[in-house]
Design an enzyme around this catalytic site. Sequence first.
Site, PDB file in Angstrom:
ATOM      1  CB  SER A  44      -0.668  -0.035   1.069  1.00 49.84           C
ATOM      2  OG  SER A  44      -1.916  -1.307   1.427  1.00 49.84           O
ATOM      3  CG  ASN A 120      -5.376  -0.729   2.969  1.00 45.93           C
ATOM      4  OD1 ASN A 120      -5.925  -1.551   3.818  1.00 45.93           O
ATOM      5  ND2 ASN A 120      -3.966  -0.995   3.581  1.00 45.93           N
ATOM      6  CB  CYS A 123      -4.016  -0.523   7.667  1.00 47.89           C
ATOM      7  SG  CYS A 123      -2.899  -1.301   8.688  1.00 47.89           S
ATOM      8  CB  SER A 259       0.594 -15.461   5.606  1.00 45.49           C
ATOM      9  OG  SER A 259      -0.074 -14.084   5.804  1.00 45.49           O
TER      10      SER A 259
HETATM   11  O1  RRO Z   1       1.536  -2.109   7.024  1.00 49.26           O
HETATM   12  C1  RRO Z   1       0.691  -2.589   7.309  1.00 49.26           C
HETATM   13  O2  RRO Z   1       0.990  -2.996   8.532  1.00 49.26           O
HETATM   14  C2  RRO Z   1      -0.600  -3.463   6.913  1.00 49.26           C
HETATM   15  C3  RRO Z   1      -1.433  -2.911   5.879  1.00 49.26           C
HETATM   16 BR1  RRO Z   1      -1.113  -1.234   5.009  1.00 49.26          BR
HETATM   17  C4  RRO Z   1      -2.688  -3.630   5.894  1.00 49.26           C
HETATM   18  O3  RRO Z   1      -3.258  -3.129   5.047  1.00 49.26           O
HETATM   19  N1  RRO Z   1      -2.744  -4.892   6.313  1.00 49.26           N
HETATM   20  C5  RRO Z   1      -1.860  -5.389   7.394  1.00 49.26           C
HETATM   21  O4  RRO Z   1      -2.438  -6.283   8.286  1.00 49.26           O
HETATM   22  N2  RRO Z   1      -0.869  -4.635   7.680  1.00 49.26           N
END
Ligand code: RRO
Length: 296
Positions: A44, A120, A123, A259
Amino acid sequence: MLSITLTGLKLKNPLMLAAGIMGTTGGSLKRVAESGAGAVVTKSIGLEPKSGHSNPSMVEVDCGYLNAMGLPNPSYKNFQEEIDTAKEGDVPVIASIFGGCSLDFSEIASALRADAFELNVSCPHAHGYGSEIGTDQALVEDITRAVKDAVKVPVWVKLTPNVTDIKSIGLAAEHGGADAVVAINTIRGMAIDIESGYPILGNKFGGLSGRAIKPVAIKCVYDLYETLDIPVIGVGGISDWRDAVEFIMAGAQAVEIGSAVGNNINIFNDISSGMEAFLEEKEWTLDDIYGVAHEV
Ligand code: RRO
């Protein structure tokens, strides 16, 4: 046998790289593209460069991972070159973008050239971003419409499972003109080190991904398929071809894998071969299994 057209994009298979994994450089995105993915989604990207939350920002837990990376990214102003390099992998490149309001999102989207955008709004651990706005139907609709007005390519909206009713947020995205929704982002979670009593993640809490979240994601996809007219893209805990088939049966037109790519970059080829063998044995096509769980 596995090729699909998704929101107008031609994919050789319905298996895409999820946002956040190997998605910060053009080189790593290209490598995933060349390893068999049907499309790749970038990390992102936001307005300004961001270093993210303090370490530890990721920890392995039972059946998955907890992360609180904190949206680290180089800013859209330094990212077009990475997208252009990723394009050399010859599959669609989807730019995942985040912001705090519709103006942020439209500024970023109108400046980047990508094959599609994934917004997004999900998050789980970013103050002023992500699920803080993605739990508000009016904001989701407004942001989606702003990006649709700013670009000519498909716009997907990635939803948070950290809500009571994901369908209402999906509907807000659809009303805003989204071409597809992506379900799900990570589930809010936490781990504590019992020797010290301290939360393990630098940010104290984060988002859970991996095998543990697959049943939650399947239910979200199932509900969104029943409610929306636009395609649903499934993501959450896919680690083999059976998981991908399950998502498609729940109503996903395509899936993203996150993952599990960390352990095996060849997972896209492994899953494609497994799905092809399964469909051949059953004498089914992708269309035959799409949403089939709703027919009972
Ligand atoms: O960067 C993150 O910590 C993160 C993002 Br942008 C997201 O959309 N989902 C996530 O679990 N971590």
